[in-house]
Design a protein around this motif. Structure first.
Motif, PDB file in Angstrom:
ATOM      1  N   GLN A 272       0.801  -1.223   0.000  1.00 37.37           N
ATOM      2  CA  GLN A 272       0.000   0.000   0.000  1.00 37.37           C
ATOM      3  C   GLN A 272       0.835   1.274   0.000  1.00 37.37           C
ATOM      4  O   GLN A 272       0.292   2.371  -0.097  1.00 37.37           O
ATOM      5  CB  GLN A 272      -0.907   0.033   1.234  1.00 37.37           C
ATOM      6  CG  GLN A 272      -1.933  -1.081   1.236  1.00 37.37           C
ATOM      7  CD  GLN A 272      -2.674  -1.155   2.556  1.00 37.37           C
ATOM      8  OE1 GLN A 272      -2.123  -0.827   3.608  1.00 37.37           O
ATOM      9  NE2 GLN A 272      -3.921  -1.593   2.497  1.00 37.37           N
TER      10      GLN A 272
ATOM     11  N   THR B  65       3.295  -3.438  -5.357  1.00 37.29           N
ATOM     12  CA  THR B  65       1.937  -3.771  -4.912  1.00 37.29           C
ATOM     13  C   THR B  65       1.451  -5.071  -5.551  1.00 37.29           C
ATOM     14  O   THR B  65       0.584  -5.753  -5.026  1.00 37.29           O
ATOM     15  CB  THR B  65       0.971  -2.602  -5.206  1.00 37.29           C
ATOM     16  OG1 THR B  65      -0.299  -2.897  -4.619  1.00 37.29           O
ATOM     17  CG2 THR B  65       0.771  -2.384  -6.706  1.00 37.29           C
TER      18      THR B  65
ATOM     19  N   GLU C 145      -3.627  -0.146  -6.295  1.00 33.80           N
ATOM     20  CA  GLU C 145      -3.191  -1.185  -5.372  1.00 33.80           C
ATOM     21  C   GLU C 145      -3.735  -2.524  -5.847  1.00 33.80           C
ATOM     22  O   GLU C 145      -4.858  -2.594  -6.316  1.00 33.80           O
ATOM     23  CB  GLU C 145      -3.753  -0.820  -3.994  1.00 33.80           C
ATOM     24  CG  GLU C 145      -3.383  -1.760  -2.899  1.00 33.80           C
ATOM     25  CD  GLU C 145      -4.083  -1.360  -1.586  1.00 33.80           C
ATOM     26  OE1 GLU C 145      -4.192  -0.152  -1.304  1.00 33.80           O
ATOM     27  OE2 GLU C 145      -4.524  -2.265  -0.873  1.00 33.80           O
TER      28      GLU C 145
END
Lengths: 239, 430
Positions: free
Chosen positions: B112, B131, B180
């Motif tokens: 994140q 990510t 993400e």
């Protein structure tokens, strides 16, 4: 598979280009591999062509390894060399150092810089006697009785141009980015020298003709070995 | 009086820090307690080993180590157009490193882009790519980092220029540009392709360099379309264009050879790419590097053989004369290595004829090569490379422009001419 690649590329290095135009025969030698260096560090007739590029041929191997690592890792600063060395392994630096160290090229003729007699006296005192009171041993105690260095990590002082010597001592004295980011026995001495002393030494050294061989390690007094252990231990060895 | 005030100030500050440290460590103590129980696994050493390998693939050490410094202790300065980032210490040191972190904190950072205190991290840390890494792989990397000896080293803070130092801007940036999510395999493709895609898009963070960036430093797409690297005078070519570094018409073995040894008969890795190979790619397993090659090749597989457009221009007499000057310089300075036919010597001196790097529309890299020279990386496959001398100290800008224009248009090569201004712009900065 990886083995195959290793083998293949190894073979390639022995190969001569056979197709097209003029085939180039590439000698499988260190001399060929360090052409990128000898463009500045002139070999053969290019010795001393440019007052500023120091001679590296014949300097003690440990000293050269030391310097190459310093340039690569940013402890001694000269960008054109940092770029060339950036992606080189320690093993290869060691080999390059060994190559240059083994070269025996003629030294350039000494410079002829006029000097006053007091200047000569000052220089010779520093070089052969030192100032024990200021904790400055004679330069010759470390750089060898004939000033051609002591194996494996202390370089000679002759055959270097004056501009180069002044620049090196200046680099240490300013503690700046050029040299001596990490203090050692040499930077401690250089920091103590006055402008007049640096000038006198640089002129005097550049005026001498270089001859003789580096002295063996056994000629270095134990207390000086201790004092310079950082230069001698860390870098004389391969790892 | 003044001295007193300062003294007070300092001890007050120290007190704060101490208090904070106590609070933080207490907090973490309780968390680590809990997660340690969960994370207790029988094969810890295997996980650590696997983590070490993955950290290589991600080249964490490359950024988190200063030149000649302690591995993973941070302190490396990354200059970008937004300021200078200083990488943090990620060894297991409890005060200056991430020794007090737990798996969840680490996951939060990698996945994140948030530090353990919740602070949003700047994308100079390529979490925009990381990510895609799976939780399992992230845990392994964490286990490895925690296993290496702690190194106590505090690093200076980032020095980010206004207005990029304003936190809200980073928040907006993240909303706009940060996607993400763990990599999702494409079921229509082979396992090898998917493995390659996972590595290239994720840990390998190729897109951190091989991309066009907008004014806010955001990568414009994720097809490895190439662009000038931020804060560096290097152009990272498109890996998805046949005209740049697409490898559609290359054999898988040759792509593998380039990525692991740094040199093949028609290409050579230089500058930052040489570093990536030296520090990371040469260590990849056969399976992983093959996967990467298969994935990279697939971008341009169907374009193979297309002759690049634009390249044809008829040469006027004056142009020819201009190039002849360059040709003379080439003969004098370059020919001994690259050959009169520009074909070089395979595996030693790269061919310049039909070399994509030479003809790319951005002339930056060939100009740089001539100015600075260089060595391919030392790798297990090419441990004693031959080098190219710098010419900056010998040729004037005009001469560099002439010789680069020449090699871009000799032996059937066709590309734009280069001016002394281009050369001047290519100087400086790494």
């Amino acid at each position: 598979m990886l083995r195959f690649i290793l083998l293949a590329s190894f073979c390639m290095t022995c190969v001569t280009s056979v197709y097209g135009g003029t085939p180039i025969a590439v000698p499988d030698t260190m001399a060929e591999r360090v052409k990128a260096c000898t463009i500045c560090h002139g070999a053969e007739d290019k010795v001393g062509r440019d007052a500023y590029y120091p001679r590296i041929a014949g300097k003690p191997q440990g000293y050269l390894v030391n310097q190459l690592r310093n340039f690569r890792d940013g402890r001694r600063y000269y960008q054109p060399m940092a770029i060339l060395l950036e992606n080189m392994s320690d093993e290869y630096l060691y080999e390059i150092a060994q190559y240059f160290s083994s070269l025996r090229l003629p030294y350039p003729a000494p410079e002829q810089i006029p000097m006053q007699s007091e200047e000569i006296e000052l220089a010779e005192h520093l070089i052969y006697v030192g100032y024990p009171g200021r904790n400055i041993p004679a330069c010759s105690a470390c750089h060898g009785d004939v000033l051609m260095g002591i194996e494996p990590a202390i370089p000679g002082l002759l055959g270097l141009p004056r501009a180069y010597i002044t620049a090196q001592l200046g680099g240490w004295r300013n503690g700046g980015s050029m040299r001596g980011q990490v203090p050692d026995c040499m930077s401690e001495i250089a920091k103590q020298l006055t402008d007049a002393e640096v000038n006198a030494i640089a002129k005097w050294l550049a005026n001498q003709s270089a001859s003789g061989e580096p002295r063996p390690f056994s000629t270095l007094l134990p207390e000086l070995v201790h004092r310079c252990s950082q230069n001698i231990m860390a870098n004389g060895s391969k790892e | 009086m003044r001295r007193l005030a300062i003294k007070y100030h300092i001890s007050h500050y120290q007190f704060d820090v101490l208090l904070l440290a106590c609070m933080v460590s207490l907090l973490f103590f309780s968390i680590t307690q809990v997660s340690d129980v969960v994370a207790e696994e029988p094969d810890r050493s295997i996980e650590v080993q696997h983590g070490a390998y993955l950290a290589r693939v991600g080249n964490c050490m490359g950024c988190h180590t200063t030149k000649g410094g302690q591995p993973f202790a941070g302190g490396r300065r990354l200059s970008t157009s937004f300021g200078i980032f200083v990488t943090p210490n990620i060894t297991s040191d409890k005060e200056t490193g991430i020794g007090l972190w737990n798996q969840q904190d680490f996951w939060q950072a990698l996945h994140q882009g948030k530090s353990s205190d919740g602070r949003s991290l700047y994308p100079a840390f390529p979490y925009t790519e990381y990510t895609k890494v799976t939780r399992q792989d992230a845990n392994a990397i964490f286990a490895y980092l925690q296993s290496i000896p702690p190194i106590s080293q505090s690093n200076p803070p980032n020095d980010i220029f206004f207005p990029y130092n304003l936190k809200p801007l980073l928040a907006i940036w993240r909303i706009l540009y940060f996607k993400e999510g763990v990599y999702e395999p494409d079921q229509s493709r082979s396992d090898a392709w998917n493995r390659g895609a996972y590595l290239v898009q994720g840990l390998g963070h190729c897109n951190a360099c091989h991309t066009t960036r907008n004014m806010l430093g955001a990568s414009q797409d994720d097809t490895l379309a190439g662009g000038q690297i931020m804060g560096m005078n290097w152009y990272a070519p498109s890996l998805s264009s046949y005209q740049e570094a697409g490898s559609g018409d290359w054999a898988i073995e040759e792509i593998v050879e380039l990525l692991t040894t740094g040199i093949t008969k028609r290409a050579v890795a230089s500058g930052p790419m040489a570093t990536v190979i030296k520090q990371s790619l040469q260590y990849l397993s056969q399976e992983d590097i093959n996967g990467m090659a298969i994935y990279l090749k697939s971008f341009t597989e169907n374009e193979g053989g297309n002759t690049p457009g634009v390249r044809f221009l008829v040469m006027s007499g004056s142009l020819q004369k201009h190039l002849d000057f360059g040709g003379q310089l080439y003969e004098k300075h370059c020919q001994t290595c690259h050959g009169s036919d520009g074909k070089g010597v395979p595996g030693i001196y790269p061919a310049l004829a039909d070399n994509r790097s030479v003809m790319m529309s951005s002339p930056l890299n060939p100009i740089r090569s001539v100015l600075n020279g260089g060595y391919p990386p030392t790798t297990a496959g090419n441990p004693r490379p031959y080098g190219m001398p710098p010419f900056q100290q010998i040729l004037r800008n005009e001469e560099v422009a002439l010789v680069v224009s020449y090699i871009r248009n000799a032996w059937g090569n066709r590309s734009s001419l280069v001016t002394a201004v281009d050369v001047d712009r290519s100087k400086g900065r790494n």
